[in-house]
Design a protein around this motif. Structure first.
Motif, PDB file in Angstrom:
ATOM      1  N   VAL A  68       0.832  -1.203   0.000  1.00 54.76           N
ATOM      2  CA  VAL A  68       0.000   0.000   0.000  1.00 54.76           C
ATOM      3  C   VAL A  68       0.868   1.256   0.000  1.00 54.76           C
ATOM      4  N   GLU A  69       1.877   1.296   0.843  1.00 61.53           N
ATOM      5  CA  GLU A  69       2.722   2.490   0.954  1.00 61.53           C
ATOM      6  C   GLU A  69       3.572   2.700  -0.300  1.00 61.53           C
ATOM      7  N   ALA A  70       4.068   1.622  -0.876  1.00 59.68           N
ATOM      8  CA  ALA A  70       4.847   1.754  -2.111  1.00 59.68           C
ATOM      9  C   ALA A  70       3.983   2.332  -3.230  1.00 59.68           C
ATOM     10  N   ARG A  71       2.743   1.891  -3.338  1.00 54.80           N
ATOM     11  CA  ARG A  71       1.832   2.444  -4.348  1.00 54.80           C
ATOM     12  C   ARG A  71       1.547   3.911  -4.068  1.00 54.80           C
ATOM     13  N   ARG A  72       1.288   4.228  -2.801  1.00 56.75           N
ATOM     14  CA  ARG A  72       0.959   5.606  -2.424  1.00 56.75           C
ATOM     15  C   ARG A  72       2.092   6.563  -2.759  1.00 56.75           C
ATOM     16  N   LEU A  73       3.323   6.108  -2.539  1.00 57.13           N
ATOM     17  CA  LEU A  73       4.481   6.964  -2.763  1.00 57.13           C
ATOM     18  C   LEU A  73       5.030   6.873  -4.183  1.00 57.13           C
ATOM     19  N   GLY A  74       4.446   6.003  -5.006  1.00 60.22           N
ATOM     20  CA  GLY A  74       4.924   5.844  -6.374  1.00 60.22           C
ATOM     21  C   GLY A  74       6.236   5.084  -6.469  1.00 60.22           C
ATOM     22  N   MET A  75       6.516   4.247  -5.489  1.00 63.43           N
ATOM     23  CA  MET A  75       7.735   3.429  -5.516  1.00 63.43           C
ATOM     24  C   MET A  75       7.488   2.245  -6.442  1.00 63.43           C
ATOM     25  N   LYS A  76       8.376   2.058  -7.390  1.00 65.45           N
ATOM     26  CA  LYS A  76       8.206   0.974  -8.356  1.00 65.45           C
ATOM     27  C   LYS A  76       8.564  -0.374  -7.743  1.00 65.45           C
ATOM     28  N   ARG A  77       7.829  -1.404  -8.150  1.00 71.07           N
ATOM     29  CA  ARG A  77       8.088  -2.788  -7.770  1.00 71.07           C
ATOM     30  C   ARG A  77       8.157  -3.015  -6.259  1.00 71.07           C
ATOM     31  N   GLY A  78       7.278  -2.361  -5.506  1.00 73.53           N
ATOM     32  CA  GLY A  78       7.224  -2.551  -4.059  1.00 73.53           C
ATOM     33  C   GLY A  78       6.915  -3.991  -3.672  1.00 73.53           C
ATOM     34  N   TRP A  79       6.181  -4.683  -4.517  1.00 71.80           N
ATOM     35  CA  TRP A  79       5.809  -6.074  -4.245  1.00 71.80           C
ATOM     36  C   TRP A  79       7.040  -6.982  -4.161  1.00 71.80           C
ATOM     37  N   LEU A  80       8.155  -6.547  -4.754  1.00 70.44           N
ATOM     38  CA  LEU A  80       9.363  -7.378  -4.701  1.00 70.44           C
ATOM     39  C   LEU A  80       9.903  -7.541  -3.279  1.00 70.44           C
ATOM     40  N   TYR A  81       9.668  -6.550  -2.432  1.00 67.52           N
ATOM     41  CA  TYR A  81      10.081  -6.676  -1.028  1.00 67.52           C
ATOM     42  C   TYR A  81       9.383  -7.866  -0.377  1.00 67.52           C
ATOM     43  N   VAL A  82       8.104  -8.022  -0.694  1.00 69.55           N
ATOM     44  CA  VAL A  82       7.332  -9.139  -0.136  1.00 69.55           C
ATOM     45  C   VAL A  82       7.841 -10.461  -0.700  1.00 69.55           C
ATOM     46  N   VAL A  83       8.071 -10.514  -2.010  1.00 66.13           N
ATOM     47  CA  VAL A  83       8.584 -11.738  -2.637  1.00 66.13           C
ATOM     48  C   VAL A  83       9.948 -12.104  -2.056  1.00 66.13           C
ATOM     49  N   PHE A  84      10.828 -11.123  -1.957  1.00 69.06           N
ATOM     50  CA  PHE A  84      12.176 -11.402  -1.451  1.00 69.06           C
ATOM     51  C   PHE A  84      12.186 -11.774   0.027  1.00 69.06           C
ATOM     52  N   SER A  85      11.139 -11.396   0.762  1.00 63.68           N
ATOM     53  CA  SER A  85      11.093 -11.798   2.174  1.00 63.68           C
ATOM     54  C   SER A  85      10.954 -13.312   2.305  1.00 63.68           C
ATOM     55  N   GLY A  86      10.339 -13.953   1.306  1.00 62.80           N
ATOM     56  CA  GLY A  86      10.247 -15.416   1.318  1.00 62.80           C
ATOM     57  C   GLY A  86      11.548 -16.085   0.950  1.00 62.80           C
ATOM     58  N   ILE A  87      12.408 -15.357   0.263  1.00 64.41           N
ATOM     59  CA  ILE A  87      13.700 -15.896  -0.151  1.00 64.41           C
ATOM     60  C   ILE A  87      14.774 -15.596   0.885  1.00 64.41           C
ATOM     61  N   THR A  88      14.714 -14.407   1.478  1.00 63.19           N
ATOM     62  CA  THR A  88      15.707 -14.019   2.490  1.00 63.19           C
ATOM     63  C   THR A  88      15.061 -14.094   3.863  1.00 63.19           C
ATOM     64  N   ALA A  89      14.541 -12.977   4.331  1.00 62.98           N
ATOM     65  CA  ALA A  89      13.826 -12.924   5.614  1.00 62.98           C
ATOM     66  C   ALA A  89      13.082 -11.606   5.688  1.00 62.98           C
ATOM     67  N   PHE A  90      11.932 -11.617   6.310  1.00 63.02           N
ATOM     68  CA  PHE A  90      11.173 -10.392   6.490  1.00 63.02           C
ATOM     69  C   PHE A  90      11.931  -9.409   7.379  1.00 63.02           C
ATOM     70  N   ALA A  91      12.708  -9.946   8.293  1.00 62.08           N
ATOM     71  CA  ALA A  91      13.532  -9.099   9.157  1.00 62.08           C
ATOM     72  C   ALA A  91      14.551  -8.306   8.347  1.00 62.08           C
ATOM     73  N   PHE A  92      14.825  -8.744   7.150  1.00 63.71           N
ATOM     74  CA  PHE A  92      15.707  -8.013   6.234  1.00 63.71           C
ATOM     75  C   PHE A  92      14.906  -7.076   5.331  1.00 63.71           C
ATOM     76  N   THR A  93      13.889  -7.597   4.671  1.00 65.01           N
ATOM     77  CA  THR A  93      13.208  -6.813   3.641  1.00 65.01           C
ATOM     78  C   THR A  93      12.355  -5.681   4.213  1.00 65.01           C
ATOM     79  N   PHE A  94      11.769  -5.865   5.388  1.00 65.95           N
ATOM     80  CA  PHE A  94      10.930  -4.800   5.940  1.00 65.95           C
ATOM     81  C   PHE A  94      11.753  -3.570   6.314  1.00 65.95           C
ATOM     82  N   PRO A  95      12.844  -3.721   7.059  1.00 68.04           N
ATOM     83  CA  PRO A  95      13.664  -2.529   7.321  1.00 68.04           C
ATOM     84  C   PRO A  95      14.246  -1.928   6.046  1.00 68.04           C
ATOM     85  N   LEU A  96      14.578  -2.773   5.065  1.00 70.77           N
ATOM     86  CA  LEU A  96      15.070  -2.264   3.793  1.00 70.77           C
ATOM     87  C   LEU A  96      14.000  -1.408   3.117  1.00 70.77           C
ATOM     88  N   PHE A  97      12.769  -1.901   3.105  1.00 68.20           N
ATOM     89  CA  PHE A  97      11.677  -1.108   2.549  1.00 68.20           C
ATOM     90  C   PHE A  97      11.531   0.214   3.294  1.00 68.20           C
TER      91      PHE A  97
END
Length: 114
Positions: A68-97
């Motif tokens: 939602v926030e990535a769309r609101r701010l016009g950040m491209k490919r925000g959904w990739l943070y969610v996808v990559f959290s399954g590959i790495t860890a949410f503890a990594f991708t959420f702070p990165l986002f």
């Protein structure tokens, strides 16, 4: 219902209630069984289940926020943070986002001053 309760706010509220019920179900089991939470965390038991539910609900709510926030701010490919959290860890991708979000907000602030 108060007009300030948007559908997204209700989703977050629902997730928080599921998180509370899920974690405390296992916490009560652990208390009734007189389990040692620290030993259970490194071994197994209701405390591990409580922690799992706790982190899962936080990750789902955080994933919704990311999209939602990535769309609101016009950040491209925000959904990739969610996808990559399954590959790495949410503890990594959420702070990165959150870091990238701050950059986007700062860029928007700077443009507004120009």
């Amino acid at each position: 219902m108060n007009k300030h309760w948007t559908p997204l706010a209700l989703v977050y509220l629902g997730l928080s209630l599921v998180g509370l019920a899920g974690t405390w179900t296992y916490n009560v089991v652990a208390i009734v069984q007189m389990r040692d939470f620290i030993v259970d965390w490194v071994g197994s038991g209701p405390a591990v289940s409580s922690l799992t539910v706790d982190l899962l609900i936080a990750a789902v709510a955080g994933s919704i926020l990311i999209i939602v926030e990535a769309r609101r701010l016009g950040m491209k490919r925000g959904w990739l943070y969610v996808v990559f959290s399954g590959i790495t860890a949410f503890a990594f991708t959420f702070p990165l986002f959150l870091a990238m979000r701050e950059r986007a907000l700062e860029t928007a602030r700077a443009k507004a001053l120009d």
